[in-house]
Design a protein around this motif. Sequence first.
Motif, PDB file in Angstrom:
ATOM      1  N   PRO A 100       0.839  -1.198   0.000  1.00 40.56           N
ATOM      2  CA  PRO A 100       0.000   0.000   0.000  1.00 40.56           C
ATOM      3  C   PRO A 100       0.877   1.253   0.000  1.00 40.56           C
ATOM      4  O   PRO A 100       1.898   1.292   0.685  1.00 40.56           O
ATOM      5  CB  PRO A 100      -0.811  -0.104   1.290  1.00 40.56           C
ATOM      6  CG  PRO A 100      -0.300  -1.276   2.030  1.00 40.56           C
ATOM      7  CD  PRO A 100       0.702  -1.993   1.193  1.00 40.56           C
ATOM      8  N   GLU A 101       0.475   2.245  -0.786  1.00 39.02           N
ATOM      9  CA  GLU A 101       1.239   3.485  -0.848  1.00 39.02           C
ATOM     10  C   GLU A 101       1.354   4.082   0.547  1.00 39.02           C
ATOM     11  O   GLU A 101       0.361   4.260   1.248  1.00 39.02           O
ATOM     12  CB  GLU A 101       0.544   4.465  -1.792  1.00 39.02           C
ATOM     13  CG  GLU A 101       1.420   5.617  -2.192  1.00 39.02           C
ATOM     14  CD  GLU A 101       0.860   6.385  -3.377  1.00 39.02           C
ATOM     15  OE1 GLU A 101       1.514   7.357  -3.767  1.00 39.02           O
ATOM     16  OE2 GLU A 101      -0.202   6.018  -3.904  1.00 39.02           O
ATOM     17  N   GLY A 102       2.582   4.335   0.992  1.00 41.59           N
ATOM     18  CA  GLY A 102       2.826   4.877   2.320  1.00 41.59           C
ATOM     19  C   GLY A 102       2.714   3.850   3.432  1.00 41.59           C
ATOM     20  O   GLY A 102       2.876   4.176   4.605  1.00 41.59           O
ATOM     21  N   GLY A 103       2.429   2.599   3.070  1.00 43.87           N
ATOM     22  CA  GLY A 103       2.255   1.557   4.081  1.00 43.87           C
ATOM     23  C   GLY A 103       3.401   0.565   4.085  1.00 43.87           C
ATOM     24  O   GLY A 103       4.427   0.793   3.447  1.00 43.87           O
ATOM     25  N   PRO A 104       3.215  -0.535   4.787  1.00 44.81           N
ATOM     26  CA  PRO A 104       4.289  -1.526   4.861  1.00 44.81           C
ATOM     27  C   PRO A 104       4.493  -2.239   3.516  1.00 44.81           C
ATOM     28  O   PRO A 104       3.555  -2.384   2.730  1.00 44.81           O
ATOM     29  CB  PRO A 104       3.788  -2.512   5.921  1.00 44.81           C
ATOM     30  CG  PRO A 104       2.307  -2.372   5.896  1.00 44.81           C
ATOM     31  CD  PRO A 104       2.031  -0.937   5.521  1.00 44.81           C
ATOM     32  N   VAL A 105       5.709  -2.674   3.287  1.00 44.58           N
ATOM     33  CA  VAL A 105       6.032  -3.429   2.077  1.00 44.58           C
ATOM     34  C   VAL A 105       5.432  -4.822   2.205  1.00 44.58           C
ATOM     35  O   VAL A 105       5.651  -5.518   3.193  1.00 44.58           O
ATOM     36  CB  VAL A 105       7.561  -3.510   1.880  1.00 44.58           C
ATOM     37  CG1 VAL A 105       7.911  -4.416   0.715  1.00 44.58           C
ATOM     38  CG2 VAL A 105       8.138  -2.109   1.676  1.00 44.58           C
ATOM     39  N   ALA A 106       4.666  -5.228   1.214  1.00 45.51           N
ATOM     40  CA  ALA A 106       4.020  -6.542   1.230  1.00 45.51           C
ATOM     41  C   ALA A 106       4.867  -7.602   0.543  1.00 45.51           C
ATOM     42  O   ALA A 106       4.859  -8.762   0.942  1.00 45.51           O
ATOM     43  CB  ALA A 106       2.645  -6.453   0.550  1.00 45.51           C
ATOM     44  N   VAL A 107       5.601  -7.202  -0.499  1.00 44.77           N
ATOM     45  CA  VAL A 107       6.388  -8.156  -1.273  1.00 44.77           C
ATOM     46  C   VAL A 107       7.517  -7.403  -1.981  1.00 44.77           C
ATOM     47  O   VAL A 107       7.370  -6.229  -2.312  1.00 44.77           O
ATOM     48  CB  VAL A 107       5.504  -8.926  -2.289  1.00 44.77           C
ATOM     49  CG1 VAL A 107       4.910  -7.991  -3.328  1.00 44.77           C
ATOM     50  CG2 VAL A 107       6.261 -10.056  -2.965  1.00 44.77           C
ATOM     51  N   THR A 108       8.641  -8.083  -2.160  1.00 42.72           N
ATOM     52  CA  THR A 108       9.748  -7.531  -2.931  1.00 42.72           C
ATOM     53  C   THR A 108      10.162  -8.558  -3.972  1.00 42.72           C
ATOM     54  O   THR A 108       9.878  -9.747  -3.841  1.00 42.72           O
ATOM     55  CB  THR A 108      10.958  -7.185  -2.045  1.00 42.72           C
ATOM     56  OG1 THR A 108      11.412  -8.371  -1.385  1.00 42.72           O
ATOM     57  CG2 THR A 108      10.608  -6.120  -1.017  1.00 42.72           C
ATOM     58  N   GLY A 109      10.827  -8.080  -5.002  1.00 41.57           N
ATOM     59  CA  GLY A 109      11.267  -9.007  -6.029  1.00 41.57           C
ATOM     60  C   GLY A 109      12.107  -8.334  -7.087  1.00 41.57           C
ATOM     61  O   GLY A 109      12.541  -7.190  -6.938  1.00 41.57           O
ATOM     62  N   ILE A 110      12.323  -9.079  -8.146  1.00 37.59           N
ATOM     63  CA  ILE A 110      13.115  -8.622  -9.283  1.00 37.59           C
ATOM     64  C   ILE A 110      12.378  -9.000 -10.556  1.00 37.59           C
ATOM     65  O   ILE A 110      11.884 -10.119 -10.675  1.00 37.59           O
ATOM     66  CB  ILE A 110      14.504  -9.296  -9.298  1.00 37.59           C
ATOM     67  CG1 ILE A 110      15.270  -9.008  -8.017  1.00 37.59           C
ATOM     68  CG2 ILE A 110      15.310  -8.861 -10.529  1.00 37.59           C
ATOM     69  CD1 ILE A 110      16.528  -9.854  -7.863  1.00 37.59           C
ATOM     70  N   ASP A 111      12.305  -8.070 -11.483  1.00 40.98           N
ATOM     71  CA  ASP A 111      11.873  -8.387 -12.836  1.00 40.98           C
ATOM     72  C   ASP A 111      13.129  -8.578 -13.677  1.00 40.98           C
ATOM     73  O   ASP A 111      14.037  -7.744 -13.634  1.00 40.98           O
ATOM     74  CB  ASP A 111      11.039  -7.255 -13.438  1.00 40.98           C
ATOM     75  CG  ASP A 111       9.627  -7.187 -12.887  1.00 40.98           C
ATOM     76  OD1 ASP A 111       9.194  -8.155 -12.226  1.00 40.98           O
ATOM     77  OD2 ASP A 111       8.962  -6.166 -13.125  1.00 40.98           O
ATOM     78  N   ALA A 112      13.174  -9.655 -14.416  1.00 43.27           N
ATOM     79  CA  ALA A 112      14.246  -9.902 -15.376  1.00 43.27           C
ATOM     80  C   ALA A 112      13.589  -9.998 -16.741  1.00 43.27           C
ATOM     81  O   ALA A 112      12.618 -10.739 -16.908  1.00 43.27           O
ATOM     82  CB  ALA A 112      14.987 -11.194 -15.035  1.00 43.27           C
ATOM     83  N   ALA A 113      14.084  -9.230 -17.690  1.00 44.19           N
ATOM     84  CA  ALA A 113      13.419  -9.156 -18.988  1.00 44.19           C
ATOM     85  C   ALA A 113      14.403  -9.378 -20.127  1.00 44.19           C
ATOM     86  O   ALA A 113      15.502  -8.835 -20.126  1.00 44.19           O
ATOM     87  CB  ALA A 113      12.741  -7.800 -19.154  1.00 44.19           C
ATOM     88  N   GLU A 114      13.953 -10.162 -21.090  1.00 37.58           N
ATOM     89  CA  GLU A 114      14.661 -10.282 -22.354  1.00 37.58           C
ATOM     90  C   GLU A 114      14.098  -9.201 -23.271  1.00 37.58           C
ATOM     91  O   GLU A 114      12.884  -9.144 -23.505  1.00 37.58           O
ATOM     92  CB  GLU A 114      14.439 -11.655 -22.978  1.00 37.58           C
ATOM     93  CG  GLU A 114      15.092 -11.792 -24.339  1.00 37.58           C
ATOM     94  CD  GLU A 114      14.738 -13.072 -25.063  1.00 37.58           C
ATOM     95  OE1 GLU A 114      15.360 -13.333 -26.101  1.00 37.58           O
ATOM     96  OE2 GLU A 114      13.836 -13.812 -24.605  1.00 37.58           O
TER      97      GLU A 114
END
Length: 132
Positions: A100-114
Amino acid sequence: MPDTETGSAAGEPDYDCLLRSNLARVFNERDAATRAAALADLFVDDPVMFEPTGIVRGRAAISAVAGGLLEQFGPDFRFVPEGDALGHHGLGTLHWRAGPEGGPVAVTGIDAAEIVDGRIARLWVLLDPPHP
């Protein structure tokens, strides 16, 4: 002596702009028509997205996944880039966080793109394990 190729930044796509645009214009866009236009700009005609739970084929299916995530997690849910994207020779990566904007981080990750001809051909969504 082995054959080697010498490369430079010339001719390389702007990985940071492309992957940040994907987050902003596709995965944070709530309007389906606007999201579809962004997918046409940013993705090849027949892209593939690899998620931890499955494979998504085509722009319309990717749009449906993005819209579904936004609907599922509520009106304040956003994906935010972390740092700059890195890339060369057609492969780019971008770290991100979401919640949520201004709220706690729910998930993190990485996008890898070709990247093919300046557009995303294949996208891998890599989720970080949850923190205890």
